[in-house]
Write a protein that holds these residues in place. Sequence first.
Motif, PDB file in Angstrom:
ATOM      1  N   SER A 158      -8.887   6.718  -6.113  1.00  0.00           N
ATOM      2  CA  SER A 158      -9.023   5.267  -6.233  1.00  0.00           C
ATOM      3  C   SER A 158      -8.520   4.604  -4.950  1.00  0.00           C
ATOM      4  CB  SER A 158      -8.243   4.771  -7.441  1.00  0.00           C
ATOM      5  OG  SER A 158      -8.526   3.422  -7.691  1.00  0.00           O
ATOM      6  N   LEU A 159      -7.292   4.939  -4.549  1.00  0.00           N
ATOM      7  CA  LEU A 159      -6.724   4.427  -3.293  1.00  0.00           C
ATOM      8  C   LEU A 159      -5.905   5.530  -2.645  1.00  0.00           C
ATOM      9  CD1 LEU A 159      -6.035   2.179  -1.253  1.00  0.00           C
ATOM     10  CD2 LEU A 159      -4.125   1.530  -2.722  1.00  0.00           C
ATOM     11  N   TYR A 170     -11.673   4.265   1.462  1.00  0.00           N
ATOM     12  CA  TYR A 170     -10.344   3.966   0.899  1.00  0.00           C
ATOM     13  C   TYR A 170      -9.887   4.942  -0.159  1.00  0.00           C
ATOM     14  CZ  TYR A 170     -13.043   0.960  -2.426  1.00  0.00           C
ATOM     15  OH  TYR A 170     -13.934   0.445  -3.334  1.00  0.00           O
ATOM     16  N   ASN A 208      -8.408   7.701   2.914  1.00  0.00           N
ATOM     17  CA  ASN A 208      -7.105   7.057   3.107  1.00  0.00           C
ATOM     18  C   ASN A 208      -7.120   5.886   4.103  1.00  0.00           C
ATOM     19  OD1 ASN A 208      -6.024   9.346   1.536  1.00  0.00           O
ATOM     20  ND2 ASN A 208      -6.431  10.502   3.397  1.00  0.00           N
ATOM     21  N   GLY A 209      -8.226   5.145   4.105  1.00  0.00           N
ATOM     22  CA  GLY A 209      -8.380   4.056   5.075  1.00  0.00           C
ATOM     23  C   GLY A 209      -7.675   2.763   4.695  1.00  0.00           C
ATOM     24  N   GLY A 210      -7.166   2.664   3.480  1.00  0.00           N
ATOM     25  CA  GLY A 210      -6.457   1.439   3.073  1.00  0.00           C
ATOM     26  C   GLY A 210      -7.231   0.665   2.029  1.00  0.00           C
ATOM     27  N   PRO A 211      -6.530  -0.214   1.293  1.00  0.00           N
ATOM     28  CA  PRO A 211      -7.176  -0.938   0.189  1.00  0.00           C
ATOM     29  C   PRO A 211      -8.386  -1.760   0.650  1.00  0.00           C
ATOM     30  CG  PRO A 211      -5.013  -1.870   0.729  1.00  0.00           C
ATOM     31  CD  PRO A 211      -5.111  -0.575   1.450  1.00  0.00           C
ATOM     32  N   GLY A 212      -9.530  -1.504   0.054  1.00  0.00           N
ATOM     33  CA  GLY A 212     -10.747  -2.237   0.412  1.00  0.00           C
ATOM     34  C   GLY A 212     -11.202  -1.984   1.838  1.00  0.00           C
ATOM     35  N   ALA A 213     -10.819  -0.855   2.404  1.00  0.00           N
ATOM     36  CA  ALA A 213     -11.180  -0.529   3.800  1.00  0.00           C
ATOM     37  C   ALA A 213     -12.695  -0.548   3.987  1.00  0.00           C
ATOM     38  CB  ALA A 213     -10.614   0.835   4.161  1.00  0.00           C
ATOM     39  N   ALA A 227      -8.666  -3.879   9.756  1.00  0.00           N
ATOM     40  CA  ALA A 227      -9.073  -2.959   8.695  1.00  0.00           C
ATOM     41  C   ALA A 227      -9.679  -1.686   9.285  1.00  0.00           C
ATOM     42  CB  ALA A 227     -10.077  -3.647   7.775  1.00  0.00           C
ATOM     43  N   TRP A 282       0.845  -1.209   0.000  1.00  0.00           N
ATOM     44  CA  TRP A 282       0.000   0.000   0.000  1.00  0.00           C
ATOM     45  C   TRP A 282       0.880   1.260   0.000  1.00  0.00           C
ATOM     46  CZ3 TRP A 282      -3.288   1.616   4.904  1.00  0.00           C
ATOM     47  CH2 TRP A 282      -3.947   2.831   4.646  1.00  0.00           C
ATOM     48  N   LEU A 309      -3.449   7.429   0.070  1.00  0.00           N
ATOM     49  CA  LEU A 309      -2.144   7.010   0.591  1.00  0.00           C
ATOM     50  C   LEU A 309      -2.211   6.684   2.089  1.00  0.00           C
ATOM     51  CD1 LEU A 309       0.330   9.496  -1.170  1.00  0.00           C
ATOM     52  CD2 LEU A 309      -0.166   7.111  -1.780  1.00  0.00           C
ATOM     53  N   LEU A 310      -1.195   5.953   2.497  1.00  0.00           N
ATOM     54  CA  LEU A 310      -0.976   5.547   3.891  1.00  0.00           C
ATOM     55  C   LEU A 310      -0.485   6.737   4.721  1.00  0.00           C
ATOM     56  CD1 LEU A 310      -0.334   3.057   5.888  1.00  0.00           C
ATOM     57  CD2 LEU A 310       1.963   3.108   4.859  1.00  0.00           C
ATOM     58  N   THR A 367     -15.831  -4.535  -2.543  1.00  0.00           N
ATOM     59  CA  THR A 367     -14.374  -4.577  -2.505  1.00  0.00           C
ATOM     60  C   THR A 367     -13.912  -5.177  -1.167  1.00  0.00           C
ATOM     61  OG1 THR A 367     -14.526  -2.477  -3.684  1.00  0.00           O
ATOM     62  CG2 THR A 367     -12.340  -3.152  -2.950  1.00  0.00           C
ATOM     63  N   PRO A 368     -13.061  -6.192  -1.211  1.00  0.00           N
ATOM     64  CA  PRO A 368     -12.605  -6.799   0.046  1.00  0.00           C
ATOM     65  C   PRO A 368     -11.490  -6.001   0.711  1.00  0.00           C
ATOM     66  CG  PRO A 368     -11.599  -7.912  -1.825  1.00  0.00           C
ATOM     67  CD  PRO A 368     -12.497  -6.834  -2.403  1.00  0.00           C
ATOM     68  N   SER A 369     -11.410  -6.090   2.035  1.00  0.00           N
ATOM     69  CA  SER A 369     -10.296  -5.463   2.748  1.00  0.00           C
ATOM     70  C   SER A 369      -9.029  -6.272   2.513  1.00  0.00           C
ATOM     71  CB  SER A 369     -10.563  -5.395   4.250  1.00  0.00           C
ATOM     72  OG  SER A 369      -9.327  -5.109   4.912  1.00  0.00           O
TER      73      SER A 369
END
Lengths: 422, 422
Positions: free
Chosen positions: B35-36, B232, B236-241, B293, A55, B38-39, A288-290
């Motif tokens: 889309s995604l 997400y 900025n919650g993370g991929p698939g958050a 998550a 990420w 950042l961390l 969308t999965p986590s």
Amino acid sequence: MNFAELERRDAADPLAELRNHFVIPKNTVYLDGNSLGLLTHATQRRVADVTGQQWGQDGISSWNQHGWVHLPRTVGDKLAPIIGAQPGQVICCDSISVNLFKALSAAFTVLDARGESRRARKQVLSTADNFPTDLYMVQGLQQLVGAENCELVLAEEAELLANLAHHITAETAIVMLTEVNFRSGRRLPMAEIIQQAHAVGAVVIVDLAHSAGALPVELDEWQADFAVGCTYKYLNGGPGAPAFIYVAERHLPTVTQPLSGWFGHAQPFAFDATFAAATGIEKMLSGTPSILAMSAVDAALDAFSDVSMEQVREKSVQLAEVFLALLDESGLAGEFDCISPLDSEQRGSQLSFAHPEAYAICQALIERKVIADFRAPNYLRFGFTPLYTSFKDVGLALQRLQEIMQTRTYLEPRFQTRQAVT
Amino acid sequence: MNFAELERRDAADPLAELRNHFVIPKNTVYLDGNSLGLLTHATQRRVADVTGQQWGQDGISSWNQHGWVHLPRTVGDKLAPIIGAQPGQVICCDSISVNLFKALSAAFTVLDARGESRRARKQVLSTADNFPTDLYMVQGLQQLVGAENCELVLAEEAELLANLAHHITAETAIVMLTEVNFRSGRRLPMAEIIQQAHAVGAVVIVDLAHSAGALPVELDEWQADFAVGCTYKYLNGGPGAPAFIYVAERHLPTVTQPLSGWFGHAQPFAFDATFAAATGIEKMLSGTPSILAMSAVDAALDAFSDVSMEQVREKSVQLAEVFLALLDESGLAGEFDCISPLDSEQRGSQLSFAHPEAYAICQALIERKVIADFRAPNYLRFGFTPLYTSFKDVGLALQRLQEIMQTRTYLEPRFQTRQAVT
């Protein structure tokens, strides 16, 4: 407690080495893997990598580069051998609750496809002391589609087992049961139940929450129709980790499910306005999965890669037998009413005891770093996870339980105050 | 490119310091926060703590000790001010898809409670180019409850906007719209749409996937009924958050939703066999949430604690205006057909351009470490996240785009081969 003997058993245990894969909380005897399995070192490394590198540095490209987009299926195929399924029938996603809603709806579409009349066959049979969320999901579906299309029918577990043919009848649409009872640890004879269900034309959904990773499950051999299960107990996927769903290959081409989110589309990235389900098990996906959560499960499952479920089961039975023997030896067996079947064949990987002070005793054990858990109204549960529970752990747990009971420390006020959850 | 001028703008930017909260991928211009996201450094620390200490050492006791059991509400209340909601109306859980299913079902219960006939009012109005999963969820519900109880009706976005009263009528049960279009970035006038819907007795569900964290949203002021959104992208919650769901306080006492898992029960740990919904926003919960998550989302939201959404919006507009000005200056404006509204009032926090070679150009940009994204059939999207996108980033993106177009490198075969996802 003859600790020398327990240590000899640990030394002879073919699974003993697996304990090194896990982070064991300091000075702790952890007998709660039936609620939350422990962290593996591999999971800890993987989570750090998914966060920092995947990420953090590789960002959005990780959906391809690190296989995020295939993770639900990757994890599903890794789960498959643990639950006796050929690949392509299991996928990791959502929670058990949400997956049950899909399975229930999909099971009705199996009956619809056979031309069954919903009026004649609408009953979902379960047990009154099944895990509540399972019953709630049927109640939710019933509320949505009407009691004329879906009706929850509850049997007492003992009565059901005493006479399957009396309860599973031509009016039964779906038999929805949890293989291992979360309170008592009783293991239901699923092969026999499925046979009876199929004989009268019913469809079966098996909840494997307390089975997957704890004992051999044979979904394909049983000819189960659907199954759901959890990865945060014996599979060590992490708190609230994504669940899984199994659909037998023979049903995959025809079933549909209503939580038809874009990840269940045949071509999610074509962005069509009309839903067209994926042909395989991916049709059971929704949103969308986590990736953080699912990567943790993926890494945790590697602890099972070199072990057979028969070995796991053998040790599980031995741990419980040693527990019962030591309880007897300690003179406490009369005070703790074992509500789990004493025949290990009829039991999952836990032992539960009724005691009027179960809550306080559980708290006193936790203070002494023996992690057991409490379930309302008055049950004390001890779970055995053969991958990391040692025979010495069992001895230490009994030793501390004996101390608590002899000194009656559980009567101290701090153990008597209930918290929200245990 | 006048980089000195861009650097002056960065120096004068009151939000510039926020960039330090984020892990910016090395040498990268990241324009894909739509889309995604950042961390943040705080998220990375939190995930490590939840894994190592909370799960790893404190195990099951963390449900109380570290507030896991309240996390969906904790995060919901932290989200509330970002989307113009008083606390107690927002909860973090599941995916947008699953939350839409709950919102759709619950919205129908609002109409049922008013004594509306489902036969007379069953239409769910949306736009033909809404994000597909939104439409799929209506299709799934329609399949389950029958077209006589739920019917998806699609309008072209421009036609809808041109004549709200023509499309939103007494037959409309639910208006379900995404405030900002994922392809074009067009922002719909939600206050006006909600007013029209309410005037004819319809209920409104707003999808905030491309709004939350990007621009001021005023759910309470608009009198929105329901909303869902994603964490997400701009949050900025993370991929698939995990996603979120909002239910207006006035509806909370009466609505029900069918994914009635145990976390939505008034007393989950009483383990009752009968579902009794929680009275507050917790009734929208279903199964056990992923703590890994959701903890990531919780930590990520702290980046918003000292900033107003008006400031975020102001910078977002400036970034897009600078992008358009530099595109013009570089002589590329004629070649890239901007499908986003040129009036910033009508736009979210992205710019999208149609180009026959959009896919290949996007790949060439990514190779030069300018992360944009592609959406079928031929759109190139650039997202601006005011918390970490700098004016210099915009200049670098345009500089590299200009190089790619001048040298025609996007025509090289490696950029022309499509991958599954971008």
